[in-house]
Design a protein around this motif. Structure first.
Motif, short mmCIF file in Angstrom:
data_model
loop_
_atom_site.label_atom_id
_atom_site.label_comp_id
_atom_site.label_asym_id
_atom_site.label_seq_id
_atom_site.Cartn_x
_atom_site.Cartn_y
_atom_site.Cartn_z
N PRO A 61 0.82 -1.22 0.00
CA PRO A 61 0.00 0.00 0.00
C PRO A 61 0.85 1.27 0.00
O PRO A 61 0.53 2.23 -0.73
CB PRO A 61 -0.82 -0.12 1.29
CG PRO A 61 -0.83 -1.58 1.61
CD PRO A 61 0.49 -2.11 1.12
N GLN A 62 1.92 1.27 0.79
CA GLN A 62 2.77 2.47 0.83
C GLN A 62 3.53 2.67 -0.48
O GLN A 62 3.71 3.79 -0.95
CB GLN A 62 3.77 2.37 2.00
CG GLN A 62 3.15 2.48 3.38
CD GLN A 62 2.64 1.15 3.92
OE1 GLN A 62 2.61 0.15 3.23
NE2 GLN A 62 2.23 1.14 5.18
N ASN A 79 2.52 1.79 -3.46
CA ASN A 79 1.59 2.33 -4.45
C ASN A 79 1.19 3.77 -4.14
O ASN A 79 0.95 4.56 -5.05
CB ASN A 79 0.35 1.43 -4.56
CG ASN A 79 0.64 0.20 -5.42
OD1 ASN A 79 1.29 0.29 -6.45
ND2 ASN A 79 0.15 -0.95 -4.99
N GLU A 80 1.17 4.12 -2.86
CA GLU A 80 0.87 5.50 -2.49
C GLU A 80 1.97 6.45 -2.98
O GLU A 80 1.70 7.53 -3.49
CB GLU A 80 0.72 5.60 -0.96
CG GLU A 80 0.53 7.00 -0.41
CD GLU A 80 -0.81 7.62 -0.80
OE1 GLU A 80 -1.71 6.87 -1.19
OE2 GLU A 80 -0.93 8.87 -0.72
N ILE A 81 3.21 6.02 -2.84
CA ILE A 81 4.34 6.84 -3.33
C ILE A 81 4.23 7.03 -4.83
O ILE A 81 4.47 8.11 -5.38
CB ILE A 81 5.68 6.17 -2.94
CG1 ILE A 81 5.88 6.27 -1.42
CG2 ILE A 81 6.85 6.82 -3.68
CD1 ILE A 81 7.04 5.44 -0.91
N ASN A 82 3.82 5.96 -5.52
CA ASN A 82 3.65 6.06 -6.97
C ASN A 82 2.60 7.11 -7.33
O ASN A 82 2.80 7.93 -8.22
CB ASN A 82 3.26 4.69 -7.52
CG ASN A 82 3.14 4.70 -9.03
OD1 ASN A 82 4.11 4.98 -9.72
ND2 ASN A 82 1.97 4.42 -9.54
N LEU A 83 1.48 7.11 -6.60
CA LEU A 83 0.43 8.09 -6.86
C LEU A 83 0.93 9.51 -6.63
O LEU A 83 0.64 10.42 -7.42
CB LEU A 83 -0.78 7.81 -5.96
CG LEU A 83 -1.66 6.63 -6.35
CD1 LEU A 83 -2.74 6.41 -5.30
CD2 LEU A 83 -2.28 6.85 -7.73
N LEU A 84 1.68 9.70 -5.56
CA LEU A 84 2.21 11.04 -5.25
C LEU A 84 3.15 11.52 -6.35
O LEU A 84 3.11 12.67 -6.76
CB LEU A 84 2.93 11.02 -3.90
CG LEU A 84 2.05 10.80 -2.66
CD1 LEU A 84 2.92 10.57 -1.43
CD2 LEU A 84 1.13 12.00 -2.45
#
Ligand code: SF4
Length: 147
Positions: free
Chosen positions: A6-7, A9-14
Motif C-alpha cells: 500500500p505504501q 503504491n501510495e508513493i507512486n500516486l504522489l
C-alpha cells in the motif's frame, strides 16, 4: 516486502501527481509484478542486464511512457561486482535503520520465503574488501556512528 505494497503504491500516486516517471524494483515487484500495474517502469530480478537497460532508458526518456515497461534481469551481475550504494544521497532523518547487503540467495526452502526462487539456492557472498569499503563509505556519509 509485500506488506509494504500500500505504501509503495501510495508513493507512486504522489509521484504521478507531480508528473514524474516512476520506477519500481526489489523483491516484492520481482515476485509479483501484477501487483504494481500503475508504475511506469518495473525492474524485475536482481542487479544485472535489466539494470543497464533501465538506466539506458532513463538516460533517454524523462516523460511517462504510454504503457508500463518491464525490464527483467536475465544475466545477474556477480555480487563481487556490485557497486557501493550511493549512501551520501540518503537523508538519514527518513530512515529508522539501514543495512548492508553481504550475501544473496539461500540454500533453504522455507515455505514463507521467496528468496530462493528470486535469488537462487546457491548463496553468493561479497568479498571482505567490498564489505569494508561499504562500511567506510557509509561511515564517511555519516550513515554509521563514529566512536
Ligand atoms: S528460505 Fe528464506 S526464510 Fe528460509 S532461511 Fe532462506 S532466506 Fe531465510
Amino acid at each position: 516486502m509485500h506488506i509494504q505494497r500500500p505504501q509503495i503504491n501510495e508513493i507512486n500516486l504522489l509521484a504521478h501527481a507531480e508528473g514524474k516517471i516512476t520506477v519500481l524494483g526489489g523483491p516484492s515487484v520481482s515476485a509479483c509484478p501484477q501487483h504494481y500495474p500503475e508504475f511506469d517502469i518495473l525492474h524485475l530480478g536482481e542487479l544485472g542486464d535489466a539494470t543497464d537497460r533501465t538506466i539506458e532508458y532513463l538516460d533517454c526518456h524523462t516523460a511517462r511512457p504510454q504503457q508500463q515497461i518491464r525490464f527483467q534481469s536475465k544475466q545477474r551481475l556477480p555480487l563481487s561486482e556490485f557497486p557501493i550504494p550511493a549512501y551520501h544521497l540518503l537523508d538519514l532523518n527518513q530512515y529508522f535503520l539501514a543495512n548492508i547487503q553481504f550475501s544473496s540467495g539461500c540454500p533453504y526452502r522455507c515455505e514463507v520465503s521467496d528468496i530462493p526462487e528470486l535469488y537462487g539456492r546457491n548463496p553468493c557472498l561479497k568479498i571482505l574488501q567490498q564489505v569494508i569499503a561499504e562500511l567506510v563509505d557509509a561511515r564517511s556519509s555519516r550513515l554509521l556512528p563514529t566512536f
